[in-house]
Each structure stands twice: as structure tokens, then as C-alpha cells.
Design a protein around this motif. Structure first.
Motif, mmCIF file in Angstrom:
data_model
loop_
_atom_site.group_PDB
_atom_site.id
_atom_site.type_symbol
_atom_site.label_atom_id
_atom_site.label_comp_id
_atom_site.label_asym_id
_atom_site.label_seq_id
_atom_site.Cartn_x
_atom_site.Cartn_y
_atom_site.Cartn_z
ATOM 1 N N ARG A 140 0.833 -1.213 0.000
ATOM 2 C CA ARG A 140 0.000 0.000 0.000
ATOM 3 C C ARG A 140 0.863 1.257 0.000
ATOM 4 O O ARG A 140 0.626 2.188 -0.759
ATOM 5 C CB ARG A 140 -0.911 0.007 1.225
ATOM 6 C CG ARG A 140 -1.791 1.244 1.326
ATOM 7 C CD ARG A 140 -2.550 1.265 2.651
ATOM 8 N NE ARG A 140 -3.517 2.343 2.699
ATOM 9 C CZ ARG A 140 -3.264 3.558 3.177
ATOM 10 N NH1 ARG A 140 -2.074 3.850 3.643
ATOM 11 N NH2 ARG A 140 -4.208 4.478 3.189
ATOM 12 N N TYR A 177 -2.097 -5.384 -1.779
ATOM 13 C CA TYR A 177 -3.116 -4.693 -0.984
ATOM 14 C C TYR A 177 -4.279 -4.341 -1.901
ATOM 15 O O TYR A 177 -4.095 -3.774 -2.972
ATOM 16 C CB TYR A 177 -2.511 -3.429 -0.372
ATOM 17 C CG TYR A 177 -3.431 -2.694 0.552
ATOM 18 C CD1 TYR A 177 -3.676 -3.157 1.835
ATOM 19 C CD2 TYR A 177 -4.069 -1.523 0.147
ATOM 20 C CE1 TYR A 177 -4.531 -2.477 2.703
ATOM 21 C CE2 TYR A 177 -4.915 -0.840 1.004
ATOM 22 C CZ TYR A 177 -5.135 -1.328 2.271
ATOM 23 O OH TYR A 177 -5.984 -0.649 3.117
ATOM 24 N N PRO A 179 -7.574 -2.249 -1.643
ATOM 25 C CA PRO A 179 -8.442 -1.381 -0.844
ATOM 26 C C PRO A 179 -9.904 -1.392 -1.263
ATOM 27 O O PRO A 179 -10.776 -0.965 -0.512
ATOM 28 C CB PRO A 179 -7.834 0.015 -1.057
ATOM 29 C CG PRO A 179 -7.148 -0.066 -2.370
ATOM 30 C CD PRO A 179 -6.669 -1.489 -2.499
ATOM 31 N N GLU A 180 -10.184 -1.884 -2.464
ATOM 32 C CA GLU A 180 -11.562 -1.875 -2.955
ATOM 33 C C GLU A 180 -12.375 -3.073 -2.457
ATOM 34 O O GLU A 180 -13.556 -2.944 -2.166
ATOM 35 C CB GLU A 180 -11.576 -1.867 -4.493
ATOM 36 C CG GLU A 180 -10.890 -0.660 -5.111
ATOM 37 C CD GLU A 180 -11.587 0.643 -4.766
ATOM 38 O OE1 GLU A 180 -12.834 0.658 -4.717
ATOM 39 O OE2 GLU A 180 -10.883 1.640 -4.526
ATOM 40 N N ASP A 183 -9.410 -5.685 1.225
ATOM 41 C CA ASP A 183 -8.882 -4.869 2.317
ATOM 42 C C ASP A 183 -9.677 -3.577 2.531
ATOM 43 O O ASP A 183 -9.150 -2.611 3.090
ATOM 44 C CB ASP A 183 -7.407 -4.554 2.052
ATOM 45 C CG ASP A 183 -6.577 -5.819 1.963
ATOM 46 O OD1 ASP A 183 -6.648 -6.637 2.889
ATOM 47 O OD2 ASP A 183 -5.869 -5.994 0.948
ATOM 48 N N ALA A 184 -10.927 -3.550 2.112
ATOM 49 C CA ALA A 184 -11.744 -2.341 2.255
ATOM 50 C C ALA A 184 -11.912 -1.955 3.726
ATOM 51 O O ALA A 184 -11.821 -0.773 4.078
ATOM 52 C CB ALA A 184 -13.110 -2.548 1.602
ATOM 53 N N GLU A 187 -8.733 -0.445 4.981
ATOM 54 C CA GLU A 187 -8.569 0.925 4.475
ATOM 55 C C GLU A 187 -9.352 1.910 5.344
ATOM 56 O O GLU A 187 -8.865 2.997 5.654
ATOM 57 C CB GLU A 187 -9.033 1.001 3.019
ATOM 58 C CG GLU A 187 -8.722 2.313 2.338
ATOM 59 C CD GLU A 187 -7.240 2.596 2.166
ATOM 60 O OE1 GLU A 187 -6.912 3.798 2.035
ATOM 61 O OE2 GLU A 187 -6.417 1.672 2.184
ATOM 62 N N LYS A 188 -10.564 1.533 5.769
ATOM 63 C CA LYS A 188 -11.341 2.388 6.671
ATOM 64 C C LYS A 188 -10.607 2.576 7.997
ATOM 65 O O LYS A 188 -10.520 3.685 8.521
ATOM 66 C CB LYS A 188 -12.717 1.772 6.951
ATOM 67 C CG LYS A 188 -13.689 1.838 5.812
ATOM 68 C CD LYS A 188 -14.999 1.210 6.253
ATOM 69 C CE LYS A 188 -15.920 0.957 5.078
ATOM 70 N NZ LYS A 188 -17.137 0.260 5.498
ATOM 71 N N TYR A 191 -7.773 4.948 7.665
ATOM 72 C CA TYR A 191 -8.251 6.339 7.630
ATOM 73 C C TYR A 191 -8.541 6.825 9.049
ATOM 74 O O TYR A 191 -8.149 7.917 9.442
ATOM 75 C CB TYR A 191 -9.515 6.440 6.776
ATOM 76 C CG TYR A 191 -10.127 7.813 6.834
ATOM 77 C CD1 TYR A 191 -9.599 8.869 6.090
ATOM 78 C CD2 TYR A 191 -11.219 8.068 7.668
ATOM 79 C CE1 TYR A 191 -10.143 10.139 6.169
ATOM 80 C CE2 TYR A 191 -11.768 9.336 7.746
ATOM 81 C CZ TYR A 191 -11.227 10.371 7.000
ATOM 82 O OH TYR A 191 -11.762 11.623 7.089
#
Length: 198
Positions: A140, A177, A179-180, A183-184, A187-188, A191
Motif C-alpha cells: 500500500r 493490498y 483497498p476496494e 482490504d476495504a 482501508e477504513k 483512515y
């Protein structure tokens, strides 16, 4: 009577302090960039992008424990992934200044020894889950898998060696990685962690 005098003095003192603070505050100002829109002067303030996520809802206690373990793993490994990104960037930039291939190899060998000495004790303290998370977060942060990074800096042979070693423990340096999809949720969490919400 004396009590009233003390009370009045305290009130006057508080008012005087407030007045002084208000006067000091009035003297402070911040210049903002402005924009003219249809004859009106409007201050322009650039704000950070804000994402709004639904609060996590858990099907059961097990799902909640999994979520909080993931939060713990992200908090533990994200700073390491960012450090690795910095090291990769610095190493790449320094290598551009070395024209001699032999000197480049010597530098990389020395750098590898330094990194092994510095990071081996840290890596030994990671759990298996955290090790797998770190592999993904390196992809990432660096936009390249751990395998690709090792191959670029140390060659195909060492990359293959480290990949085989990771595979013995059920991990893969080639793990990307995502993120969509996969690993969504991570990713949250990233953040939230980066913005101080967790």
C-alpha cells in the motif's frame, strides 16, 4: 460585609481578566485568501477531505473481536510500513548518485546488514497476523510488493529466498493490498487511525 467585599473583588478581577483577554484576542487576526464571486469578496478555506463511514456493526462477538484485532494490527504495522517507504525512497535516491555498480552493491550489502540489525528485533515481536498485515501495508505504502522491492534492490535470487522463507510460514511477499475489495475494512481503519479517530 467582608464576604461581599471579597466576592465583589473576585468578580471585578474576573471581569478585568476577561477584558484583557478579549483585548488581546481582538488584536490577533489571520489573513485568509479571498475570491471574488459576483462582486462579493469570499474568504477561501481549503479543508481536508472528509469521509463518512457507517459505524461498524458486528454480527456477533467473534466478528467484533476480529475487528479490534485488525485495529491493533494496523496501529502496530502502519508506522513500520511508512518507515519502510521512507527507507526505500532514500535508498533509491542515494543509489542514483552512485555510478559504479560495485559501489552500489557494497552500499546495498551494508544497508541490508544495518536494516537486519535494526529491524530483526522489531519483526520478531510481531504476531503472524501482524506480519501478514505488514506485507500488505508495504504494498500500500510503496506501491510495490515486498517481493518486487527485494528483487529491485537485492536481485532475483534474494527475493526468491525471502519468498520461500515467508511461504514456509504460510505468508507471501507477493501479496497485494486491495483497498476496494479484500482490504476495504482495513482501508477504513487506516483512515480512522491516520486521522486520530482510533
Amino acid at each position: 460585609m467582608r464576604q461581599y467585599t471579597i466576592l465583589i473583588l473576585l468578580i471585578l478581577h474576573a471581569l478585568a481578566s476577561t477584558t484583557i483577554e478579549a483585548q488581546n484576542y481582538q488584536r490577533k487576526y489571520v489573513e485568509l485568501p479571498v475570491d471574488i464571486y459576483q462582486g462579493d469578496t469570499i474568504p477561501v478555506i481549503h479543508m481536508q477531505e472528509v469521509y463518512i463511514f457507517q459505524p461498524p456493526k458486528f454480527k456477533n462477538r467473534r466478528a467484533e473481536r476480529f475487528y479490534w484485532r485488525t485495529v491493533r494490527d494496523v496501529k502496530r504495522t502502519l508506522p513500520l510500513a511508512k518507515e519502510i517507504h521512507g527507507i526505500v525512497t532514500d535508498t533509491y535516491e542515494y543509489l542514483q548518485t552512485i555510478a559504479n555498480e560495485k559501489q552500489r552493491k557494497q552500499y546495498l550489502d551494508q544497508k541490508e546488514k544495518e536494516l537486519m540489525q535494526q529491524y530483526t528485533p522489531i519483526m520478531k515481536k510481531l504476531t503472524f497476523r501482524q506480519g501478514k498485515m505488514l506485507i500488505k501495508l508495504i504494498d500500500r505504502e510503496c506501491d510495490q510488493t515486498g517481493y518486487e522491492l527485494i528483487k529491485v534492490f537485492m536481485g532475483r535470487f534474494k527475493a526468491g529466498f525471502y519468498q520461500t522463507f515467508a511461504a514456509l510460514f504460510g505468508a507471501s511477499l507477493k501479496k497485494e493490498y486491495d483497498p476496494e475489495l479484500e482490504d476495504a475494512e482495513v482501508e477504513k481503519i487506516i483512515y480512522y487511525v491516520e486521522n486520530g479517530y482510533l
